[in-house]
Scaffold this active site. Structure first.
Site, PDB file in Angstrom:
ATOM      1  N   LYS A 285       0.814  -1.211   0.000  1.00 30.57           N
ATOM      2  CA  LYS A 285       0.000   0.000   0.000  1.00 30.57           C
ATOM      3  C   LYS A 285       0.849   1.263   0.000  1.00 30.57           C
ATOM      4  O   LYS A 285       0.407   2.310  -0.452  1.00 30.57           O
ATOM      5  CB  LYS A 285      -0.980  -0.014   1.165  1.00 30.57           C
TER       6      LYS A 285
HETATM    7  C1  PLP Z   1      -4.344  -4.566   1.139  1.00 31.92           C
HETATM    8  C2  PLP Z   1      -3.564  -5.802   0.973  1.00 31.92           C
HETATM    9  C3  PLP Z   1      -3.927  -6.805   0.039  1.00 31.92           C
HETATM   10  C4  PLP Z   1      -5.186  -6.717  -0.787  1.00 31.92           C
HETATM   11  O1  PLP Z   1      -5.130  -5.713  -1.773  1.00 31.92           O
HETATM   12  P1  PLP Z   1      -6.454  -5.165  -2.458  1.00 31.92           P
HETATM   13  O2  PLP Z   1      -6.023  -4.007  -3.257  1.00 31.92           O
HETATM   14  O3  PLP Z   1      -7.382  -4.770  -1.329  1.00 31.92           O
HETATM   15  O4  PLP Z   1      -7.032  -6.275  -3.283  1.00 31.92           O
HETATM   16  C5  PLP Z   1      -3.099  -7.910  -0.100  1.00 31.92           C
HETATM   17  N1  PLP Z   1      -1.989  -8.052   0.643  1.00 31.92           N
HETATM   18  C6  PLP Z   1      -1.607  -7.131   1.550  1.00 31.92           C
HETATM   19  C7  PLP Z   1      -0.380  -7.361   2.346  1.00 31.92           C
HETATM   20  C8  PLP Z   1      -2.364  -5.967   1.750  1.00 31.92           C
HETATM   21  O5  PLP Z   1      -1.990  -5.050   2.652  1.00 31.92           O
END
Ligand code: PLP
Length: 476
Positions: A120
């Site tokens: 993120k």
């Molecule tokens: C947020 C997250 C996901 C999922 O991603 P999306 O964009 O919500 O599909 C997968 N792995 C990790 C470590 C995350 O923080």
């Protein structure tokens, strides 16, 4: 480039107009009115570019209302080797998203080398710089109110800390996050960051955020904003690394690749879908879920059945524990041939807590054109995959990446590179690593002992009015 709503509002909006907002006024999500198409020549010119230069080429197609030189400055400042320095030993941090080859045609794209060790950061760090820039231009400020179960909150705080014109109020469930996650957030001392631990669950936090945002008077008076995963700029920033991953995993632009994406809210893989729609030679987009398999079910059956909150499994890949996928509407908009009326009708059902069934429709017949396939994984699969990757390749992977590696293996095809997106570092989920490998994951030196640092957090009851008072008192 203008943006339109998935539910039909076609009032032209520019990138900066939608940057600070969330949903479109009609409740839909914003998408470009058409996807820019890249040419053979673009691919040839972009292949050798370093990450920040590639990001500028891709993002300037979507961001046409920030002068090119300013956009370049913002992007260069975001994607520096220093910010993404926590890469695996032997990898080059200046790659930003280094590719690790497990075996021929099977790769991991490291997206979790930023400040909070989860993917993120890739988008949120850019958002921080974009927010500061646009707010300064407009002489405005914003108070971001969010709820987190772990990764989103810390990524938002590290992106917004010290940013002029921005305050962050982040609600987290008291005592429910890992010690490491708590330390990441609560040890921040920046005066514009406010951590609020709610006595309750993540859903209580989310309900409070919704209640505050639904109070139009309070929202306007205190300029409440959001940085949740439906924010278009977050999706846009994520498109870049599909290009980077493609170039790293291939020798020529005549090859195709498959990507496997551990998915929750469908934000990450939505960016892959858009890269593919732009003409990047992606063959398959492999969607991986954990026990919360609402998306896997859709791609297998054509039925989208959001779960009740009580039906949501608490798993060892917690960032994928969702009952419905907030970005999914963007994909359905494209699948339905951009028929906004049809999308509005489907989401009228979803918003009323119902499911929809596309299994016998023309739209679903077109699904193969979009390249999606899917699979799911369980706690036992996760443990087994973490062990196998450790013994076969000597690499430690986190629980979310393990879900994707498990599903990717089921979809590999001879001669086609498979790129698995690595979304977090194992240290964030040390308990499960212990369970799988009976050892502790290594952590970056600078993060040794962060659990012992002083923490600042306001513990509060799950009470909307109390949160409002807290926010109001700090926005004078
Ligand atoms: C947020 C997250 C996901 C999922 O991603 P999306 O964009 O919500 O599909 C997968 N792995 C990790 C470590 C995350 O923080």
């Amino acid at each position: 480039m203008n943006y339109v709503s998935t539910r039909g509002d076609t009032t032209p909006q520019s990138f900066c107009d939608i940057l600070l907002g969330g949903l479109a006024p009609d409740g839909g999500l914003y998408l470009p009115e058409s996807y820019p198409q890249i040419t053979k020549q673009n691919l040839a010119e972009w292949r050798e570019l370093p990450y920040h230069a590639l990001a500028l080429r891709v993002l300037e197609l979507f961001i046409t209302d920030i002068p090119a030189c300013d956009l370049k400055t913002l992007i260069d400042r975001t994607y520096t080797a220093h910010a993404y320095r926590w890469c695996r030993a032997g990898r080059d941090a200046s790659d930003i998203t280094p590719l690790t080859t497990l075996e021929p045609n099977f790769h991991l794209l490291e997206l979790s080398n930023g400040p909070t060790l989860a993917f993120k950061d890739m988008a949120m760090q850019l958002l921080g710089n974009l927010f500061e820039y646009v707010l300064a231009k407009r002489g405005a400020d914003i108070n971001i109110l969010g709820a987190t179960s772990g990764d989103t909150g810390s990524a938002a705080e590290y992106a917004m800390r010290g940013k002029k014109g921005v305050r962050v109020f982040m609600l987290s469930p008291h005592g429910k996050m890992s010690a490491f996650q708590r330390a990441q957030m609560y040890s921040l001392t920046d005066p514009n960051i406010f951590n609020i631990a709610i006595r309750g669950m993540f859903d209580d936090c989310q309900d409070i955020v919704k209640a505050v945002s639904n109070d139009a008077v309070f929202k306007a008076r205190y300029k409440i904003g959001a940085v949740n995963s439906i924010n278009w700029a977050r999706v846009a920033a994520q498109i870049v690394y599909y290009f980077k991953g493609y170039f790293e995993a291939t020798q020529t632009n005549d090859e195709t690749v498959d990507f496997c994406v551990p998915s929750g809210n469908f934000g990450n893989i939505c960016a892959g879908h858009i890269a593919r729609m732009m003409g990047l030679p992606i063959r398959k987009l492999v969607l991986a879920t954990n026990e919360n398999d609402v998306l896997d079910e859709f791609f297998r059956t054509g039925i989208y059945r959001p779960r009740a909150t009580a039906e949501t499994h608490v798993t060892s890949s917690p960032s994928m524990d969702i009952s419905k996928a907030s970005n999914f509407e963007r994909f359905i908009f494209d699948l339905m041939g951009r028929d906004a009326k049809a999308v509005a009708a489907l989401w009228a059902k979803v918003d009323a807590g119902m499911s929809f069934d596309l299994s016998d429709t023309e739209a679903l017949k077109r699904l193969p054109e979009f390249g999606f396939v899917s699979g799911s994984s369980t706690h036992a699969d996760r443990l087994a995959t973490i062990r196998e990757v450790w013994t076969q390749y000597g690499l430690m992977i986190d629980t979310h990446t393990a879900d994707a590696v498990k599903v990717a293996r089921e979809h590999r095809e001879q001669g086609i590179p498979m790129v698995v997106l690595e979304t977090a570092q194992p240290v964030k989920f040390a308990e499960t690593i212990q369970e799988a490998l009976a050892c502790d994951p290594v952590r970056p030196k600078e993060l040794e002992g962060i659990e012992a640092r002083p923490q600042v957090v306001e513990v509060m009851p799950a009470d909307v009015e109390a949160v409002k008072r807290f926010v109001a008192a700090r926005c004078v």
